[in-house]
Write a protein that holds these residues in place. Structure first.
Motif, PDB file in Angstrom:
ATOM      1  N   ALA A  77      16.509   2.946  -5.804  1.00 26.47           N
ATOM      2  CA  ALA A  77      15.289   2.730  -6.572  1.00 26.47           C
ATOM      3  C   ALA A  77      14.364   3.908  -6.322  1.00 26.47           C
ATOM      4  O   ALA A  77      14.235   4.379  -5.204  1.00 26.47           O
ATOM      5  N   MET A  78      13.756   4.396  -7.397  1.00 26.60           N
ATOM      6  CA  MET A  78      12.820   5.511  -7.245  1.00 26.60           C
ATOM      7  C   MET A  78      11.486   4.990  -6.745  1.00 26.60           C
ATOM      8  O   MET A  78      11.011   3.959  -7.209  1.00 26.60           O
ATOM      9  N   ILE A  79      10.866   5.757  -5.857  1.00 28.21           N
ATOM     10  CA  ILE A  79       9.489   5.443  -5.481  1.00 28.21           C
ATOM     11  C   ILE A  79       8.599   6.026  -6.570  1.00 28.21           C
ATOM     12  O   ILE A  79       8.615   7.239  -6.804  1.00 28.21           O
ATOM     13  N   LEU A  80       7.873   5.201  -7.264  1.00 26.73           N
ATOM     14  CA  LEU A  80       7.019   5.727  -8.337  1.00 26.73           C
ATOM     15  C   LEU A  80       5.584   5.960  -7.884  1.00 26.73           C
ATOM     16  O   LEU A  80       4.908   6.821  -8.426  1.00 26.73           O
ATOM     17  N   ASP A  81       5.136   5.186  -6.927  1.00 30.32           N
ATOM     18  CA  ASP A  81       3.796   5.460  -6.411  1.00 30.32           C
ATOM     19  C   ASP A  81       3.672   4.910  -5.000  1.00 30.32           C
ATOM     20  O   ASP A  81       4.350   3.939  -4.625  1.00 30.32           O
ATOM     21  N   VAL A  82       2.816   5.548  -4.228  1.00 37.31           N
ATOM     22  CA  VAL A  82       2.539   5.085  -2.885  1.00 37.31           C
ATOM     23  C   VAL A  82       1.035   5.210  -2.667  1.00 37.31           C
ATOM     24  O   VAL A  82       0.395   6.105  -3.233  1.00 37.31           O
ATOM     25  N   GLU A  83       0.469   4.256  -1.939  1.00 32.42           N
ATOM     26  CA  GLU A  83      -0.990   4.220  -1.831  1.00 32.42           C
ATOM     27  C   GLU A  83      -1.386   3.630  -0.482  1.00 32.42           C
ATOM     28  O   GLU A  83      -0.760   2.688   0.013  1.00 32.42           O
ATOM     29  N   ILE A  84      -2.402   4.206   0.129  1.00 35.65           N
ATOM     30  CA  ILE A  84      -2.921   3.696   1.397  1.00 35.65           C
ATOM     31  C   ILE A  84      -4.262   3.040   1.094  1.00 35.65           C
ATOM     32  O   ILE A  84      -5.069   3.595   0.352  1.00 35.65           O
ATOM     33  N   SER A  85      -4.507   1.884   1.671  1.00 34.44           N
ATOM     34  CA  SER A  85      -5.784   1.229   1.413  1.00 34.44           C
ATOM     35  C   SER A  85      -6.901   2.026   2.089  1.00 34.44           C
ATOM     36  O   SER A  85      -6.694   2.636   3.140  1.00 34.44           O
ATOM     37  N   PRO A  86      -8.107   2.036   1.500  1.00 35.98           N
ATOM     38  CA  PRO A  86      -9.194   2.829   2.061  1.00 35.98           C
ATOM     39  C   PRO A  86      -9.554   2.423   3.498  1.00 35.98           C
ATOM     40  O   PRO A  86     -10.065   3.251   4.253  1.00 35.98           O
ATOM     41  N   ASP A  87      -9.278   1.179   3.878  1.00 38.47           N
ATOM     42  CA  ASP A  87      -9.582   0.791   5.255  1.00 38.47           C
ATOM     43  C   ASP A  87      -8.424   1.109   6.211  1.00 38.47           C
ATOM     44  O   ASP A  87      -8.418   0.682   7.371  1.00 38.47           O
ATOM     45  N   SER A  88      -7.430   1.825   5.736  1.00 39.36           N
ATOM     46  CA  SER A  88      -6.267   2.294   6.511  1.00 39.36           C
ATOM     47  C   SER A  88      -5.420   1.158   7.100  1.00 39.36           C
ATOM     48  O   SER A  88      -4.667   1.390   8.030  1.00 39.36           O
ATOM     49  N   GLN A  89      -5.530  -0.026   6.566  1.00 34.17           N
ATOM     50  CA  GLN A  89      -4.782  -1.139   7.113  1.00 34.17           C
ATOM     51  C   GLN A  89      -3.435  -1.353   6.431  1.00 34.17           C
ATOM     52  O   GLN A  89      -2.496  -1.858   7.040  1.00 34.17           O
ATOM     53  N   LEU A  90      -3.355  -0.969   5.177  1.00 30.72           N
ATOM     54  CA  LEU A  90      -2.158  -1.278   4.401  1.00 30.72           C
ATOM     55  C   LEU A  90      -1.636  -0.059   3.676  1.00 30.72           C
ATOM     56  O   LEU A  90      -2.383   0.855   3.325  1.00 30.72           O
ATOM     57  N   MET A  91      -0.308  -0.080   3.460  1.00 30.56           N
ATOM     58  CA  MET A  91       0.282   0.909   2.573  1.00 30.56           C
ATOM     59  C   MET A  91       1.056   0.133   1.521  1.00 30.56           C
ATOM     60  O   MET A  91       1.763  -0.834   1.835  1.00 30.56           O
ATOM     61  N   ALA A  92       0.932   0.533   0.254  1.00 35.77           N
ATOM     62  CA  ALA A  92       1.675  -0.119  -0.815  1.00 35.77           C
ATOM     63  C   ALA A  92       2.548   0.918  -1.487  1.00 35.77           C
ATOM     64  O   ALA A  92       2.190   2.098  -1.570  1.00 35.77           O
ATOM     65  N   SER A  93       3.717   0.462  -1.942  1.00 35.23           N
ATOM     66  CA  SER A  93       4.574   1.373  -2.691  1.00 35.23           C
ATOM     67  C   SER A  93       5.246   0.574  -3.796  1.00 35.23           C
ATOM     68  O   SER A  93       5.585  -0.599  -3.608  1.00 35.23           O
ATOM     69  N   VAL A  94       5.402   1.193  -4.968  1.00 36.97           N
ATOM     70  CA  VAL A  94       6.061   0.502  -6.082  1.00 36.97           C
ATOM     71  C   VAL A  94       7.245   1.323  -6.549  1.00 36.97           C
ATOM     72  O   VAL A  94       7.292   2.543  -6.364  1.00 36.97           O
ATOM     73  N   ASN A  95       8.237   0.652  -7.154  1.00 36.96           N
ATOM     74  CA  ASN A  95       9.427   1.372  -7.585  1.00 36.96           C
ATOM     75  C   ASN A  95       9.784   1.057  -9.028  1.00 36.96           C
ATOM     76  O   ASN A  95       9.122   0.267  -9.703  1.00 36.96           O
ATOM     77  N   ASN A  96      10.848   1.699  -9.483  1.00 41.42           N
ATOM     78  CA  ASN A  96      11.217   1.561 -10.881  1.00 41.42           C
ATOM     79  C   ASN A  96      11.842   0.215 -11.209  1.00 41.42           C
ATOM     80  O   ASN A  96      12.157  -0.070 -12.353  1.00 41.42           O
ATOM     81  N   LYS A  97      12.057  -0.630 -10.206  1.00 41.87           N
ATOM     82  CA  LYS A  97      12.556  -1.971 -10.483  1.00 41.87           C
ATOM     83  C   LYS A  97      11.422  -2.985 -10.581  1.00 41.87           C
ATOM     84  O   LYS A  97      11.668  -4.178 -10.738  1.00 41.87           O
ATOM     85  N   GLY A  98      10.205  -2.484 -10.458  1.00 43.82           N
ATOM     86  CA  GLY A  98       9.057  -3.367 -10.608  1.00 43.82           C
ATOM     87  C   GLY A  98       8.593  -3.985  -9.306  1.00 43.82           C
ATOM     88  O   GLY A  98       7.639  -4.744  -9.283  1.00 43.82           O
ATOM     89  N   ARG A  99       9.292  -3.689  -8.190  1.00 34.25           N
ATOM     90  CA  ARG A  99       8.921  -4.326  -6.928  1.00 34.25           C
ATOM     91  C   ARG A  99       7.820  -3.556  -6.224  1.00 34.25           C
ATOM     92  O   ARG A  99       7.722  -2.332  -6.345  1.00 34.25           O
ATOM     93  N   CYS A 100       7.069  -4.294  -5.475  1.00 34.62           N
ATOM     94  CA  CYS A 100       5.999  -3.698  -4.690  1.00 34.62           C
ATOM     95  C   CYS A 100       6.244  -4.018  -3.215  1.00 34.62           C
ATOM     96  O   CYS A 100       6.529  -5.166  -2.857  1.00 34.62           O
ATOM     97  N   TYR A 101       6.180  -3.015  -2.344  1.00 36.63           N
ATOM     98  CA  TYR A 101       6.388  -3.178  -0.904  1.00 36.63           C
ATOM     99  C   TYR A 101       5.078  -2.910  -0.183  1.00 36.63           C
ATOM    100  O   TYR A 101       4.347  -1.975  -0.544  1.00 36.63           O
ATOM    101  N   ILE A 102       4.791  -3.735   0.812  1.00 36.18           N
ATOM    102  CA  ILE A 102       3.545  -3.583   1.567  1.00 36.18           C
ATOM    103  C   ILE A 102       3.875  -3.396   3.047  1.00 36.18           C
ATOM    104  O   ILE A 102       4.745  -4.097   3.589  1.00 36.18           O
ATOM    105  N   TRP A 103       3.217  -2.420   3.646  1.00 37.66           N
ATOM    106  CA  TRP A 103       3.330  -2.220   5.089  1.00 37.66           C
ATOM    107  C   TRP A 103       1.956  -2.374   5.734  1.00 37.66           C
ATOM    108  O   TRP A 103       0.959  -2.012   5.103  1.00 37.66           O
ATOM    109  N   SER A 104       1.970  -2.905   6.962  1.00 39.25           N
ATOM    110  CA  SER A 104       0.745  -2.853   7.765  1.00 39.25           C
ATOM    111  C   SER A 104       0.760  -1.542   8.519  1.00 39.25           C
ATOM    112  O   SER A 104       1.800  -1.131   9.047  1.00 39.25           O
TER     113      SER A 104
END
Lengths: 472, 316
Positions: B169-196
């Motif tokens: 799956a391609m990583i289409l976007d990755v984003e860090i929350s402004p409070d530096s607590q979370l990272m989100a990433s989305v892919n071409n299958k429509g799924r979203c992954y969240i990291w602390s």
């Protein structure tokens, strides 16, 4: 070269030379259709067809370089010039731009220490939910209705790149007269339709004057307009379904159509846009414009009448008048005016034989007539004068004619050009007016050299007079 | 705040896409105030400099910088040297440097302080880069590529660490929350992954602990973005919608949908207080939505072709 004694080849060569040197494309149009016919014709003419040559180039009568395509257009210019221009433009633009090239330096020792400083995020305070400026702005403008013409924004050509656009000067007739003097510049992408251009104009209009009183684009028409803003109502408005690229005019006037004139064919879907208050406002506007409309109507009727008179001018019509002269008594005459000539026939009088001279009919071709004007208006009759060039042969030069010329020619004789003579008549007002107008119209239509010269000399004389006055 | 002071002066909304223009908008009226020319290619990404003076446009082989304070419709700086599309661009918070990622599989750091890019830095991966995000600590970049790998690139040490949330799956976007607590990433299958994220002190790297995975959309999820207060996550997708999720349990709060004409939604941006959100769509329009109600408030029409990127800077 075996080819040079092959008559098919020679013929084809000549034909191709014709086609390739003719830039208008006419040769191609005429010749390319008849290839087969000529071939079979030549075959049948030949007593002993050469079996070899007929095998070789049966189908290759055209040269190999020339491709005959079926749409016969004028040959396209090479686009080298356009290409060069494009490059030049790009070069100029890039001269104003700072270029920063990626250069990969290997030594990381030069790296600044303070370039990458870790920021402590553990105490990263998240700002409170204070209303942002955008939210405040949107909330204060929450009641602003959506601009109904926004869908036409995408036809705006300003700032577009790589898309052909067209620039227009639009005169807005719905503005009060004092604001109408200057056109609104509108740039539109070339592929849009007239209706979309109207929508775009209304959108731009609404930016400046608000959307009140504006209706659906179907209620408006674009008319060809003079550079000074005068809408040309002789032509119908541009068809709103047509692409704008079809029309070459770049000065147009936007005119609101009145109810029931044009809106028949399209469904009226603009009703929801307007409140009652706005309806009232539009009504006053339309009343005002109705007055304009009436005025317009009168003008139109006038124009039609003028036109008819113009059309009928060359038709024969006869008038009854009295011919005047300084030395002789006035004679009643019939003046026949037509597109070809003016005939003056004396009306046979009782006891005309008693007159000391004989009145003969005179005829002047219209080309020799220089002017016709009213000279004097009295209470019960009008005097008018027909001026003619004496050099042009007036057909029967009667003694009456000559006697007249002797009496009147002195005043209007110019050394270098034709001498002008005139007849003076008097008649009742209506006849005189009609005749003068008719002759004038004919003169306007024909504009003979006599008339042109006459006007020129008159002008000269006037100027001389003027300068004389100044000197005095 | 009085109404008089409410003008559009400090609010910047820029959109760009396939029609080779970048448009600036008056946000409350929907009037296009300026059109910038971007003749050579489409606009892949837009970003406003921290000082609000310039607008960077990532395009084919170049990053162009436009002056927002003048009326010049042409770019004033051209960053060149990449061989393929530049897919993303962003800035260090003080405007010291700019980062970019491209289809040439390289993430770059451009030094903005000196006139001629004294101190470039480069990070090479195995496949074209789709997205780069900067951690609020300003020294870690998260790079997502077409192989489905997220790299944590430490700018000071040049060390990197890899994450593979999902195979093929391609990583289409990755984003860090402004409070530096979370990272989100989305892919071409429509799924979203969240990291602390657990921020390390001084030199220790940020730790990423998988937190959650959810089906954000049924088709490509193109962008994800945290609201400025880090309480919301917005995702945009090829399924013609944008969705807003709560950032604590990732439940769907709002679906931004305009059934008549909206097509792929490419980009999004929150207002500073998170009450409104902009989206950019292939139908040539950008839109403004009320986050709470999900109602479309404004439409920004004028682009000839798909709008694929937008940049927004609110004022307070």
């Amino acid at each position: 070269m075996a080819l040079y004694d092959n008559k098919y080849w020679l013929l084809s060569h000549i034909r191709n030379s014709f086609i390739s040197t003719d830039d208008t494309g006419m040769c191609e149009l005429v010749m390319s259709g008849e290839r087969r016919d000529i071939q079979t014709h030549l075959k049948s003419m030949e007593p002993f067809p050469d079996p070899e040559s007929s095998e070789d180039d049966e189908d290759d009568f055209e040269s190999f370089e020339l491709q005959m395509d079926m749409d016969f257009k004028i040959r396209e210019r090479s686009n080298t010039a356009a290409q060069i221009e494009k490059l030049e433009l790009a070069r100029k633009r890039s001269a104003k731009m700072r270029n920063i090239k990626w250069e990969h330096t290997q030594d990381s020792a030069t790296q600044d220490v303070d370039l990458f400083v870790k920021k402590d995020v553990s105490h990263n305070k998240i700002q409170q939910n204070k209303t942002s400026k955008l939210s405040a702005l949107i909330q204060t403008h929450a009641d602003t209705p959506k601009n109904p013409f926004m869908e036409y924004a995408k036809f705006d050509g300003t700032g577009q790149v790589n898309i052909p656009t067209k620039k227009y000067k639009i005169y807005l007739t719905m503005l009060p007269p004092q604001q109408r003097n200057y056109p609104m510049p509108v740039c539109c992408i070339s592929s849009s339709k007239v209706k979309e251009l109207i929508g775009l104009i209304l959108l731009k209009f609404s930016y400046n004057y608000g959307t009140a009183n504006l209706k659906d684009p179907n209620h408006y028409g674009l008319y060809i307009t003079e550079e000074d803003g005068e809408v040309d109502s002789d032509f119908p408005c541009l068809d709103y379904r047509e692409p704008i690229s079809k029309f070459g005019f770049n000065c147009l006037g936007l005119v609101e159509h009145k109810e029931g004139t044009k809106s028949v064919s399209f469904p009226d879907d603009s009703t929801t846009l307007f409140t009652i208050e706005e309806m009232n406002r539009t009504r006053t506007i339309s009343e005002k414009s109705k007055a304009d409309e009436n005025k317009q109507m009168e003008n139109d009727i006038q124009a039609v009448e003028d036109h008819n008179r113009l059309m009928e001018a060359p038709l024969y019509h006869s008038f009854r008048a009295f011919m005047l002269s300084k030395v002789k008594p006035k004679i009643e005459v019939n003046i026949g005016v037509s597109g070809e000539r003016i005939e003056i026939d004396p009306v046979p009088q009782k006891g005309s034989k008693l007159l000391p001279f004989k009145a003969k009919a005179i005829s002047h071709p219209i080309d020799s007539i220089a002017d016709c004007e009213i000279t004097d208006i009295r209470t019960n009759r009008t005097c008018f004068r027909i001026v003619y060039g004496a050099n042009s042969a007036s057909i029967p030069n009667s003694n009456l004619d000559s006697s007249f010329s002797s009496s009147t020619s002195s005043s209007l004789q110019y050394p270098n050009t034709t001498s002008y003579k005139n007849y003076d008549f008097e008649s009742n007002h209506v006849t005189a007016n009609d005749l003068v107008q008719k002759v004038k119209l004919i003169l306007e239509l024909k504009t003979s050299s006599t008339r042109v010269e006459y006007l020129a000399t008159k002008e000269k004389k006037l100027q001389k007079k003027k300068s004389f006055h100044i000197v005095k | 705040m009085t109404i008089d002071s409410l003008d559009n002066d400090n609010i910047i909304l820029a959109t760009g896409g396939y029609d080779h223009t970048i448009k600036l908008w008056q946000t409350h009226t929907g009037i296009c105030t300026r059109t910038l020319q971007h003749a050579e290619s489409q606009v892949n990404a837009l970003e406003i400099t921290p000082d609000r003076q310039h607008l960077a446009a990532a395009s084919y082989q170049h990053i162009y910088m436009y002056d927002l304070t003048s009326n010049n419709p042409n770019a004033i700086v051209n960053y060149e040297g990449t061989s393929k599309n530049v897919t993303c661009v962003g800035f260090q918070e003080d405007g010291k440097w700019m980062y970019s990622g491209g289809e040439d599989s390289r993430a770059r750091i451009w030094d903005l302080r000196s006139r001629n890019n004294q101190c470039p830095k480069i990070f090479e991966v195995q496949s074209p880069i789709n997205c780069v995000a900067l951690h609020p600590n300003q020294v870690e970049l998260f790079v997502g590529d077409q192989n489905g790998i997220i790299y944590r690139w430490d700018l000071r040490t040049d060390n990197n660490e890899q994450l593979i949330p999902e195979n093929d799956a391609m990583i289409l976007d990755v984003e860090i929350s402004p409070d530096s607590q979370l990272m989100a990433s989305v892919n071409n299958k429509g799924r979203c992954y969240i990291w602390s994220l657990i921020s390390g002190v001084i030199d220790t790297p940020t730790k990423m602990i998988p937190k959650q995975k959810f089906e954000a959309h049924t088709r490509h999820t193109l962008k994800c973005k945290f609201s400025p207060d880090s309480n919301l996550l917005a995702t945009t997708s090829a399924d013609t919608t944008a969705r807003i999720w709560s950032a604590d349990h990732f439940t769907l709060l709002q679906e931004l949908k305009q059934t008549e004409s909206q097509r792929w939604v490419w980009d999004t941006a929150f207002s500073a207080d998170g009450q409104y959100i902009f989206t950019a769509s292939s139908d040539g329009n950008a839109r403004l939505w009320n986050v709470k109600t999900g109602v479309m408030e404004r439409e920004y029409a004028g682009h000839q072709k798909a709008v694929t990127s937008l940049a927004f800077r609110d004022a307070s």
